[in-house]
Scaffold this motif. Structure first.
Motif, PDB file in Angstrom:
ATOM      1  N   GLY A  73       0.786  -1.233   0.000  1.00  0.00           N
ATOM      2  CA  GLY A  73       0.000   0.000   0.000  1.00  0.00           C
ATOM      3  C   GLY A  73       0.810   1.271   0.000  1.00  0.00           C
ATOM      4  N   ASP A 126      -6.803  -0.830   0.448  1.00  0.00           N
ATOM      5  CA  ASP A 126      -6.377   0.573   0.546  1.00  0.00           C
ATOM      6  C   ASP A 126      -6.787   1.377  -0.687  1.00  0.00           C
ATOM      7  N   ASN A 133      -9.271   4.614  -0.674  1.00  0.00           N
ATOM      8  CA  ASN A 133      -8.855   5.931  -1.164  1.00  0.00           C
ATOM      9  C   ASN A 133      -9.756   6.430  -2.294  1.00  0.00           C
TER      10      ASN A 133
END
Length: 390
Positions: free
Chosen positions: A94, A140, A144
């Motif tokens: 990530g 992740d 986002n």
């Protein structure tokens, strides 16, 4: 000032802060990249573009679609480069892309320019690039992308609301300005043309008519025509088109209200005023005197031939007050509303309308058999006239 300009300034400021954050993040970890020089070249180009486009992001007219397209190309390029120059192990854990949160500035730009739909489209392009070029559909990445979409769509929706509110406010101000101008014209017409037409109508109806009196027949016909024109003009005042506004007048010196009110006095109207000049700015003094004249004219027309009237002028430090009182028959509650609905705007426009435009107040007190009292009060604030000496 446009209500959306502060939001554009916030977006421009955010892009600069986001660039600083991206540079610090890369400076902290560039040695862990496979090709760190490529990353510095990209961030250098990103820095130059951010500084060059800061002014473009200061408002919707400068931030064109070409600017936003360039922004989007830079973001997608940085995300794809991140998957090429970074270590596979860091990507799988990530690691952030080269532009990091700078990508949000692009989505916000699309939101400000085109609303939430364009923000969603730009966020989708960035999201697809992030999934395909940097790490795949990881937790992740999805997290986002969702945050990016939500923030962009929210700002876009706020921008649309701001524009709609500004347009509504502009229309309301235009309507208010047109209404005020109509009221001003109605006052001027009432004080002049309508009163002359009403007088001609009354004299014409009182004139003798018949086969033996040609002059009387002509006067009666003239009175009838004057009455028709008066009714037509009242209808036009209530809903007809407005003439062009009068040009702005030059500011004048303060005037003494005593001199302006003196012509309204006669054997039936008495003026009581201070022994010293009562000064008020010329435009305000003229409007106040015209309102007093309209009140005195109402006494002469409606209070009866034997009624008397008294004008009391009071000079106070904060305001000027004029009271007009008569001993006529008065009127019943609701009579003023009926007169206004019938197109008779003497009180609503020539008196109350004038005082409202001056920031003052006009109060009327009456009851059947008790006469009428009109109290006009104009504040001195902003009038340009000195207050009375204490």
């Amino acid at each position: 000032m446009s209500v959306e300009l502060p939001l554009w300034r916030a977006i421009s400021f955010f892009r600069v802060l986001a660039l600083c954050y991206a540079l610090l993040r890369y400076f902290d970890s560039y040695l862990q990249f496979l090709h760190p020089v490529a990353g510095w070249i990209y961030l250098g180009a990103l820095t130059l573009w951010t500084l060059a486009s800061t002014r473009a992001f200061s408002g919707p007219h400068r931030c064109t679609w070409y600017v936003l397209a360039t922004d989007l190309v830079l973001v997608v390029t940085g995300i794809v480069m991140s998957g090429v120059i970074d270590e596979p192990s860091r990507i799988s854990h990530g690691a952030p892309t080269l532009p990091t949160i700078w990508a949000a500035g692009t989505v916000l730009g699309f939101a400000g320019r085109g609303g939430w739909r364009w923000a969603a489209a730009a966020g989708s392009v960035i999201g697809v690039a992030n999934i395909l070029g940097h790490g795949g559909p990881t937790g992740d990445n999805i997290h986002n992308i969702v945050l990016l979409m939500l923030s962009g769509c929210a700002i876009g929706y706020v921008m649309e609301l701001a524009r709609a509110s500004e347009a509504t406010l502009t229309r309301a101000l235009q309507v208010e300005a047109a209404t005020r101008e109509r009221e001003r014209l109605s006052r001027d017409i009432h004080d002049g043309v309508l009163q002359v037409l009403a007088l001609v109508q009354r004299r014409g109806s009182e004139a003798p008519s018949g086969a033996g009196s040609a002059d009387g027949a002509d006067l009666a016909e003239l009175g009838r025509l004057a009455g028709e024109q008066e009714r037509a003009l009242r209808a036009l005042m209530s809903g007809g088109p407005l003439p062009a506004p009068r040009g702005a007048q030059e500011p004048e010196r303060p005037q003494d209200l005593r001199a302006l009110l003196a012509p309204y006095t006669d054997e039936r109207v008495t003026l009581s005023a201070p022994g010293t000049p009562v000064l008020l700015a010329a435009p305000a003094a003229g409007e106040l005197a015209a309102a007093v004249g309209a009140a005195v004219d109402n006494v002469r027309r409606h209070a009866g031939p034997a009624a008397r009237a008294w004008i009391l002028l009071e000079d106070e430090p904060q305001a000027v007050t004029v009271s007009i009182r008569d001993d006529g028959p008065g009127f019943a509650p609701g009579r003023l509303g009926e007169a206004e609905r019938a197109g008779r705007l003497g009180v609503s426009q020539s008196i109350r309308g004038r005082l409202r435009d001056l920031g003052g107040s006009a109060e009327l007190y009456s009851a059947p058999g008790e006469g009428v009292e009109v109290e006009l009060r104009v504040p001195r604030a902003g009038s340009g006239a000195p207050a009375a000496a204490l």
